[in-house]
Design an enzyme around this catalytic site. Sequence first.
Site, PDB file in Angstrom:
ATOM      1  N   ARG A 166      38.110  52.083  40.720  1.00  0.00           N
ATOM      2  CA  ARG A 166      36.823  51.593  41.220  1.00  0.00           C
ATOM      3  C   ARG A 166      35.791  52.708  41.286  1.00  0.00           C
ATOM      4  O   ARG A 166      34.604  52.497  41.032  1.00  0.00           O
ATOM      5  CB  ARG A 166      37.007  50.965  42.604  1.00  0.00           C
ATOM      6  CG  ARG A 166      35.728  50.355  43.173  1.00  0.00           C
ATOM      7  CD  ARG A 166      36.078  49.224  44.130  1.00  0.00           C
ATOM      8  NE  ARG A 166      35.051  48.898  45.100  1.00  0.00           N
ATOM      9  CZ  ARG A 166      34.083  48.013  44.872  1.00  0.00           C
ATOM     10  NH1 ARG A 166      33.951  47.446  43.724  1.00  0.00           N
ATOM     11  NH2 ARG A 166      33.219  47.725  45.830  1.00  0.00           N
ATOM     12  N   HIS A 208      40.615  43.807  38.872  1.00  0.00           N
ATOM     13  CA  HIS A 208      40.954  43.238  40.181  1.00  0.00           C
ATOM     14  C   HIS A 208      42.388  42.716  40.229  1.00  0.00           C
ATOM     15  O   HIS A 208      42.765  42.020  41.156  1.00  0.00           O
ATOM     16  CB  HIS A 208      39.950  42.137  40.562  1.00  0.00           C
ATOM     17  CG  HIS A 208      38.575  42.673  40.850  1.00  0.00           C
ATOM     18  ND1 HIS A 208      37.484  41.880  41.067  1.00  0.00           N
ATOM     19  CD2 HIS A 208      38.124  43.949  40.972  1.00  0.00           C
ATOM     20  CE1 HIS A 208      36.413  42.626  41.301  1.00  0.00           C
ATOM     21  NE2 HIS A 208      36.768  43.895  41.242  1.00  0.00           N
TER      22      HIS A 208
HETATM   23  C1  HEM Z   1      32.192  41.987  37.821  1.00  0.00           C
HETATM   24  C2  HEM Z   1      31.632  42.461  38.878  1.00  0.00           C
HETATM   25  C3  HEM Z   1      32.369  43.090  40.010  1.00  0.00           C
HETATM   26  C4  HEM Z   1      32.188  42.805  41.316  1.00  0.00           C
HETATM   27  C5  HEM Z   1      31.199  41.807  41.899  1.00  0.00           C
HETATM   28  C6  HEM Z   1      33.116  43.612  42.059  1.00  0.00           C
HETATM   29  C7  HEM Z   1      33.234  43.604  43.421  1.00  0.00           C
HETATM   30  C8  HEM Z   1      34.258  44.175  44.124  1.00  0.00           C
HETATM   31  C9  HEM Z   1      34.468  44.031  45.535  1.00  0.00           C
HETATM   32  C10 HEM Z   1      33.544  43.275  46.477  1.00  0.00           C
HETATM   33  C11 HEM Z   1      35.604  44.685  45.838  1.00  0.00           C
HETATM   34  C12 HEM Z   1      36.244  44.810  47.216  1.00  0.00           C
HETATM   35  C13 HEM Z   1      35.657  45.984  47.898  1.00  0.00           C
HETATM   36  C14 HEM Z   1      36.161  46.137  49.287  1.00  0.00           C
HETATM   37  O1  HEM Z   1      35.988  45.259  50.110  1.00  0.00           O
HETATM   38  O2  HEM Z   1      36.761  47.182  49.575  1.00  0.00           O
HETATM   39  C15 HEM Z   1      36.122  45.259  44.631  1.00  0.00           C
HETATM   40  C16 HEM Z   1      37.262  46.020  44.541  1.00  0.00           C
HETATM   41  C17 HEM Z   1      37.683  46.631  43.380  1.00  0.00           C
HETATM   42  N1  HEM Z   1      37.034  46.626  42.170  1.00  0.00           N
HETATM   43 FE1  HEM Z   1      35.497  45.448  41.658  1.00  0.00          FE
HETATM   44  N2  HEM Z   1      33.843  44.363  41.198  1.00  0.00           N
HETATM   45  C18 HEM Z   1      33.421  44.097  39.930  1.00  0.00           C
HETATM   46  C19 HEM Z   1      33.877  44.683  38.772  1.00  0.00           C
HETATM   47  C20 HEM Z   1      34.812  45.686  38.724  1.00  0.00           C
HETATM   48  C21 HEM Z   1      35.125  46.488  37.563  1.00  0.00           C
HETATM   49  C22 HEM Z   1      34.410  46.361  36.221  1.00  0.00           C
HETATM   50  C23 HEM Z   1      36.113  47.350  37.924  1.00  0.00           C
HETATM   51  C24 HEM Z   1      36.785  48.413  37.106  1.00  0.00           C
HETATM   52  C25 HEM Z   1      36.844  48.434  35.792  1.00  0.00           C
HETATM   53  C26 HEM Z   1      36.438  47.064  39.296  1.00  0.00           C
HETATM   54  C27 HEM Z   1      37.442  47.664  40.000  1.00  0.00           C
HETATM   55  C28 HEM Z   1      37.771  47.368  41.298  1.00  0.00           C
HETATM   56  C29 HEM Z   1      38.974  47.841  41.951  1.00  0.00           C
HETATM   57  C30 HEM Z   1      40.098  48.638  41.316  1.00  0.00           C
HETATM   58  C31 HEM Z   1      38.913  47.391  43.272  1.00  0.00           C
HETATM   59  C32 HEM Z   1      39.919  47.661  44.392  1.00  0.00           C
HETATM   60  C33 HEM Z   1      39.453  48.880  45.151  1.00  0.00           C
HETATM   61  C34 HEM Z   1      40.447  49.401  46.180  1.00  0.00           C
HETATM   62  O3  HEM Z   1      41.492  48.784  46.412  1.00  0.00           O
HETATM   63  O4  HEM Z   1      40.176  50.466  46.760  1.00  0.00           O
HETATM   64  N3  HEM Z   1      35.617  46.078  39.762  1.00  0.00           N
HETATM   65  N4  HEM Z   1      35.276  44.935  43.594  1.00  0.00           N
END
Ligand code: HEM
Length: 332
Positions: A61, A200
Amino acid sequence: MCSHSLIFHANLFLLLLIVGCHAQLRVDYYKNTCPNVESIVRSAVEKKLQQTFVTAPATLRLFFHDCFVRVRIVTTGCDASVMLATRNNTSEKDNPINLSLAGDGFDTVIKAKAAVDSVPGCQNKVSCADILALATRDVIALAGGPSYAVELGRLDGRVSTKASVRHHLPHPEFKLEQLNQMFASHGLTLTDLVALSGAHTIGFSHCSQFSKRIYNFRRRKSIDHTLNPTYAKQLQQVCPKNVDPRLAIDMDPVTPRTFDNQYYKNLQQGRGLLASDQALFTHKRTRDLVNLFASNNTAFEASFVSAMMKLGRIGVKTGNQGEIRHDCTMIN
Ligand code: HEM
Ligand SMILES: *[C@@H]1O[C@H](CO)[C@@H](O)[C@H](O)[C@H]1NC(C)=O
Ligand SMILES: *[C@@H]1O[C@H](CO)[C@@H](O)[C@H](O)[C@H]1NC(C)=O
Ligand SMILES: *[C@@H]1O[C@H](CO)[C@@H](O)[C@H](O)[C@H]1NC(C)=O
Ligand SMILES: CC(=O)N[C@H]1CO[C@H](CO)[C@@H](O)[C@@H]1O
């Protein structure tokens, strides 16, 4: 007239220069300066991952956020600007949206950088931006996902502002069209959007990111009808209304620690945690892709890798646009 059009062309040229920089990235960029950089980063990442699984989603992320943020027309891009800290708390990572940016992602890069710098000859030769790109590839592979050759040669940026984050990171309540627009502004296609969202398949989300879906959908105190009713009930149980805001839950309830295509199978069953996840299946424009990735892991991995390469080329800095930071959290 003429000078106006000259200025216009100069701006266009600048844009082209910025966009065209990725041409200089090379897989063997450190061949002469730090030939073992890949294995040094890999062992530091393995060690960190053994301590905590959060290393994997947090690093992935962090890379996404770093690459996506921009200041005005200039993308700060994949330049480790997300890691810069300012005393007055005004850098990218200080934006509230970063709540998600678990400290373990930062720590992974800091530890890998220390490992690289401890090898004679490598000290201050490898950028934090490249270390983040390598570490990201490594956590994906170590979590069971695909591996790929990482293009290298990014310099670290010197600019990082909190305000730049707001308009350039996708929001979990964005509609498909908004998500598509934001990805398109970085040269990413709808296929890239669907494939990258597969990230995700690992990691956590805080309850606040989806609480409207289970308690107050469209301000009508109802449940988002695109959610599987059983899943919605489970979510209400783990995320009661007065939940501790620090609580985060698995985004992939089935195989939360494996980087696989389960994410897409979940979407088919109404088990996409964020509205932005489920939207990929709700919409006809992207449903076929979700179905393809759900049924064919090879197809998912190929599209994911191709999209990650494109993500890693956004706003890359070379020449005098950047530097190789000695400390990833401070400009030199
Ligand atoms: C398409 C639009 C996207 C939205 C709206 C979005 C939104 C989010 C949100 C709201 C979270 C949870 C954050 C939290 O509450 O801690 C999250 C987690 C995460 N996102 Fe996305 N995301 C998107 C795209 C991506 C992309 C493109 C990647 C990587 C290539 C990604 C990787 C991650 C990862 C790995 C997590 C988990 C983080 C953790 O466990 O620390 N996301 N994302
Ligand atoms: C915060 O600090 C940075 C440099 O450390 C400086 O450029 C910036 O103007 C400061 N911002 C505020 C609001 O004080
Ligand atoms: C910046 O944030 C740190 C850590 O959250 C905090 O300890 C510090 O007091 C903050 N500084 C300012 C100037 O707000
Ligand atoms: C899965 O996708 C790959 C890559 O696109 C393709 O070569 C293969 O034929 C597909 N497999 C099936 C069973 O459709
Ligand atoms: C890792 C990191 O810097 N997280 C920061 C994200 O933003 C919150 C609040 O805006 C800070 O408290 C965190 O330190």
